[in-house]
Write a protein that holds these residues in place. Structure first.
Motif, PDB file in Angstrom:
ATOM      1  N   SER A 657     -13.696 -46.621  16.403  1.00 56.58           N
ATOM      2  CA  SER A 657     -13.300 -45.535  15.524  1.00 56.58           C
ATOM      3  C   SER A 657     -14.446 -44.536  15.400  1.00 56.58           C
ATOM      4  N   TYR A 660     -17.299 -45.298  12.915  1.00 55.74           N
ATOM      5  CA  TYR A 660     -18.151 -46.414  13.328  1.00 55.74           C
ATOM      6  C   TYR A 660     -19.088 -45.989  14.458  1.00 55.74           C
ATOM      7  N   LYS A 669     -10.296 -50.759   8.431  1.00 54.18           N
ATOM      8  CA  LYS A 669      -9.668 -49.609   9.076  1.00 54.18           C
ATOM      9  C   LYS A 669     -10.269 -49.334  10.455  1.00 54.18           C
ATOM     10  N   SER A 670     -11.474 -49.856  10.718  1.00 52.15           N
ATOM     11  CA  SER A 670     -12.040 -49.749  12.074  1.00 52.15           C
ATOM     12  C   SER A 670     -11.214 -50.579  13.046  1.00 52.15           C
ATOM     13  N   PHE A 673      -7.922 -48.861  13.753  1.00 55.69           N
ATOM     14  CA  PHE A 673      -8.051 -47.833  14.780  1.00 55.69           C
ATOM     15  C   PHE A 673      -7.978 -48.469  16.175  1.00 55.69           C
ATOM     16  N   SER A 674      -8.732 -49.554  16.381  1.00 53.49           N
ATOM     17  CA  SER A 674      -8.718 -50.235  17.686  1.00 53.49           C
ATOM     18  C   SER A 674      -7.325 -50.748  18.017  1.00 53.49           C
ATOM     19  N   CYS A 744      -2.303 -45.309  13.109  1.00 52.30           N
ATOM     20  CA  CYS A 744      -3.482 -46.183  13.104  1.00 52.30           C
ATOM     21  C   CYS A 744      -4.746 -45.471  13.592  1.00 52.30           C
ATOM     22  N   VAL A 745      -4.603 -44.444  14.440  1.00 54.05           N
ATOM     23  CA  VAL A 745      -5.783 -43.811  15.035  1.00 54.05           C
ATOM     24  C   VAL A 745      -6.093 -42.461  14.389  1.00 54.05           C
ATOM     25  N   GLN A 747      -7.937 -39.668  12.111  1.00 57.71           N
ATOM     26  CA  GLN A 747      -9.369 -39.397  11.996  1.00 57.71           C
ATOM     27  C   GLN A 747      -9.983 -40.058  10.761  1.00 57.71           C
ATOM     28  N   PRO A 749     -10.382 -42.753   7.865  1.00 57.28           N
ATOM     29  CA  PRO A 749      -9.992 -44.156   7.653  1.00 57.28           C
ATOM     30  C   PRO A 749      -8.960 -44.325   6.544  1.00 57.28           C
ATOM     31  N   ARG A 752      -5.307 -44.138   7.530  1.00 53.06           N
ATOM     32  CA  ARG A 752      -4.732 -45.195   8.369  1.00 53.06           C
ATOM     33  C   ARG A 752      -4.095 -46.268   7.484  1.00 53.06           C
TER      34      ARG A 752
END
Length: 811
Positions: A657, A660, A669-670, A673-674, A744-745, A747, A749, A752
């Motif tokens: 993300s 990170y 939330k990282s 993102f993944s 989910c992705v 910008q 956090p 998301r």
């Protein structure tokens, strides 16, 4: 005068709502209702959910939003001018404002004095005015169930006419037309209840065992008022349950929702609401044939699927006939068959196999059943037909499928084995007892305690931190070396920055995967300790299982369960193997990863942030179930902690993300993102990093197609998700997954969703939020403070298109 008019209007409404019977020439207009004698059920016009369409339906008077039957479910009325009428021939018909016929039913013979009556069972019937014998009804709604299965209804088939009684779900909460799911009686072999999605079986209730169905026992009713009946003769086969107490205040019903879930509800008068009493598809083993042939599914085990006694897992192959992956188990020792030396092994407490390929006889005893099975080379198992009376014979032919553990006593199943196989089973049992006695000796017990204490000392945390007990096996180096054929190249499964992974086989026959850390690995002792201390506490079917570890000098090894299909990237990024993974399997993989992450973030004893979620860290078992692996970079949060910051950024390009990668901030939330990146890779069969489209990366490409309303262009056209657009349900599911991925992705956090929301969105049918522009991170996005000299690689990765990095963030 106005008061008098209001009085007459009230009397008119009261009379209209109190109709008990309809005779020829009478009709029901929108706003009028027909009521059962004791006021339990009511029939009239209604609009479902948020729809403005009008339908004729039957509902509970005490809960008028619970519609149990719909007449014109495929032909709605667009206004409030519908009329339902009965003619002299007993024909019931529904007309719209222009007098066009929308729906009708015809009786099988012409009655002399027909009437339409709604019974207190919820059954709408056309009958003779003075004849209440159910056998003489001319027509009844119970012959045409919708999504509710009420006491007195049938599920089955008329074997003479071919007429079928079955329930079918609504298409959605706003649309009562017939959906994809139905509850039916499968009459192939010995009849059994099944839930189908179209023509495909998705859940099997089981076959009748003399009391109920083999895969499900009747729940204990709060009031014991129901009896269960299964009828099978040369004319018909059906199941129904009936109320033994007339006009009871206890109300119960079975209903199928638009997603195919079968649930039993009971009415709580004190709360004025329906309460879910039971759910048919209560666990993962409810999925039809989840584990393949000759496998048994155990809901409480870490790995749900295991081979039956005398069988071994077979390797994954592609069946070109049905374009599906073959899985399951095969016999370890072939049957002698005609030699007469085959034997039977007794299994208890399980849901009997699918009976579509079975044969039944109600008069034979169990010994006759066994002898008959031995006379046929294709016969693979037998059981009593009636478990309650322990009578009758049920034989299975060819493969045994859809078997699962059962928590209660049930029918015994006798599976056919070679005699030498049974001898081997008995030998292992004896050997296991001897081994248990030997291990219990004081000397070995003391040595094991000393070894465990030594390992705990080596792994102890900094002063002031709690010590964690290690509940895993400590393997000696010689055992692992022998199991891997001395770490031979032929046993190597893969290689990464951490070192190599080898396949091993322990003496007792258990397959393992050995992760051997290289001496110059970027994953040092800290990561090794981290992986062991974390994963040993985690138990979930979508997380890889750690069996133990091995330490000798500089050697550090982790011993995992062996997963024959290796990692997800071997399928979705390979032009040949990606054809083996159709859309349903890809969706199941997405769903499984989401469930594993939900466990890590919310449901485990710890709160774990994985920090390196990617396709190569998703392993697949022999049934293509996903398991999250590689916890070397994971971090544990305590208490109410939701975010942390590090100067040592670790992860993989394309999955990290932005917050990170740039600032070292990581949170749940990282991982979200993944996960979003991973969804898009699974759908497209393309890597986010190194994406060759004119767009900079896969996320940007997906966003552009989303804004242009061309999301389906993302679908992997060359792989198993190739889709022609013929199934609107699949289209909706694909678009929903793309929508979830883009959410989910995002910008920020905070924009998301968390993983619990992700799972609800993946499996639900509600409208999803619109995503914002995704956050991008690729190598050229690195800020000036992160020059090329400022990061160090953790070593060569498994793929040339993937780089796992450690970035030293200057502060």
């Amino acid at each position: 005068m106005e008061v008098l008019m209001l009085f007459f209007l009230f009397i008119f409404i009261l009379n209209a709502s109190a109709l008990k019977i309809i005779t020829p020439g009478d009709s029901i207009k929108d706003g009028e209702t027909l009521e059962s004698d004791y006021g339990i059920f009511e029939l009239g016009f209604f609009s479902p959910g948020n729809s403005n369409n009008r339908y004729i339906g039957i509902w509970y008077k005490t809960s008028n939003t619970t519609v149990v039957w719909v007449a014109n479910r495929e032909d709605p009325i667009s206004d409030n001018n519908g009329v339902l009428s009965l003619d002299n021939n007993g024909t019931l018909a529904l007309f719209n404002a222009t007098n066009a016929l929308l729906w009708s039913m015809n009786t099988w013979r012409t009655p002399r004095e027909p009437v339409l009556k709604l019974l207190d069972s919820g059954n709408l019937v056309v009958k003779e005015r003075n004849d209440d014998n159910p056998l003489n009804y001319y027509w009844e709604s119970f012959d045409y169930p919708c999504d509710n299965f009420l006491p007195g209804m049938k599920i089955g088939k008329n074997l003479v006419t071919g007429f079928e009684y079955y329930t079918s779900a609504w298409k959605s909460s706003d649309d009562p037309s017939q959906g994809q799911y139905s509850l039916r009686m499968d009459t192939r072999g010995f009849p059994q209840l099944v839930v189908k999605k179209g023509s495909e079986t998705v859940y099997r209730v089981g076959s009748w065992d003399g009391h109920f169905f083999s895969g499900r026992k009747p729940e204990e009713n709060p009031v014991p008022i129901y009896s269960y009946h299964f009828v099978m003769n040369q004319n018909e086969v059906y199941f129904r349950f009936r109320s033994e107490v007339l006009n009871s205040s206890f109300i119960s019903r079975y209903a199928m929702n638009p997603s195919g879930l079968m649930q039993r509800f009971i009415w709580r008068e004190e709360r004025r609401e329906w309460q879910i009493f039971s759910t048919a598809q209560a666990d993962i083993c409810s999925t039809y044939n989840l584990c393949g042939s000759y496998e048994i599914c155990g809901s409480n085990s870490f790995t749900p699927c295991s081979c039956l006694q005398g069988f071994l897992p077979k390797s994954l192959t592609f069946n070109s006939t049905n374009n599906m992956l073959d899985s399951g188990c095969v016999r370890r020792i072939a049957l002698d068959c005609k030699g007469g030396s085959d034997v039977f092994f007794k299994l208890t407490r399980l849901k009997l196999p699918d009976t579509w390929n079975s044969w039944a006889n109600s008069t034979m005893n169990l010994e006759q059943c066994k002898d008959l099975c031995l006379q046929n080379c294709s016969c693979t198992a037998y059981a009593n037909l009636n478990a309650k009376e322990r009578t009758g014979c049920l034989l299975w032919f060819n493969q045994l499928i859809d078997i699962s553990e059962f928590s209660e006593d049930s029918q015994d199943l006798y599976i056919r084995l070679a005699k030498s196989e049974l001898d081997e089973i008995e030998r292992k049992k004896s050997k296991g007892k001897d081994k248990a006695v030997a291990i219990a000796t004081p000397i070995i017990l003391t040595m094991g305690l000393m070894l465990t204490m030594a390992l705990l000392y080596k792994f102890k945390t900094n002063a002031g931190k709690n010590k964690e007990r290690m509940e895993l096996t400590i393997f000696d180096f010689a055992t692992i070396a022998h199991a891997t054929n001395n770490f031979s190249t032929a046993n190597k499964l893969g290689q990464g920055g951490f070192g190599c992974v080898y396949k091993g086989l322990l003496e007792e026959g258990r397959e393992i995967a050995v992760k051997r850390l290289s001496k110059d690995s970027g994953q040092g002792l800290d990561e090794f300790k981290n992986e062991v201390t974390l994963i040993v506490k985690l138990q979930h079917r979508n997380l890889v299982k750690l069996f133990g570890c091995c330490i000798k000098g500089d050697e550090r090894m982790l011993i995992y369960e062996y997963l024959p299909n290796k990692s997800l990237d071997n399928f979705i990024f390979d032009k040949r193997r990606n054809k083996l993974v159709d859309w349903q399997r890809r969706f199941n993989i997405i769903d499984g990863i989401a469930r594993g992450l939900l466990y890590l973030h919310h449901d485990s004893r710890l709160r774990i942030i994985h920090r390196d979620l990617k396709a190569s860290n998703i392993l697949l078992d022999h049934n293509m179930n996903p398991k999250i692996s590689d916890f070397g970079l994971a971090r544990m949060f305590g208490g109410d902690q939701t975010e942390d910051k590090t100067r040592r950024v670790v992860g993989t390009y394309g999955y990290m993300s932005p917050e990170y990668a740039f600032y070292g901030r990581f949170s749940m939330k990282s991982d979200v993102f993944s996960f979003g990146v991973l969804i898009l890779e699974i759908i497209t069969g393309k890597r986010n990093r190194g994406y060759s489209d004119p767009d900079n990366n896969l996320l940007q490409h997906a966003w552009r197609l989303w804004t242009e309303e061309r999301s389906l262009d993302l679908i992997d056209a060359d792989g198993g998700t190739a889709y022609t657009g013929s199934d609107p349900y699949i289209t909706t599911e694909m678009v929903r997954c793309i929508n979830v991925a883009l959410l989910c992705v995002q910008q920020r956090p905070e924009d998301r969703p968390n993983m619990s929301s992700v799972l609800l969105m993946l499996g639900g049918e509600s409208t999803l939020p619109k995503p914002n522009r995704p956050g991008y991170f690729i190598e050229k996005d690195l800020p000036p403070s992160m020059a090329a000299d400022d990061y160090t690689s953790r070593g060569p990765s498994k793929s040339s298109n993937e780089l796992t990095i450690t970035i030293l963030d200057a502060r």
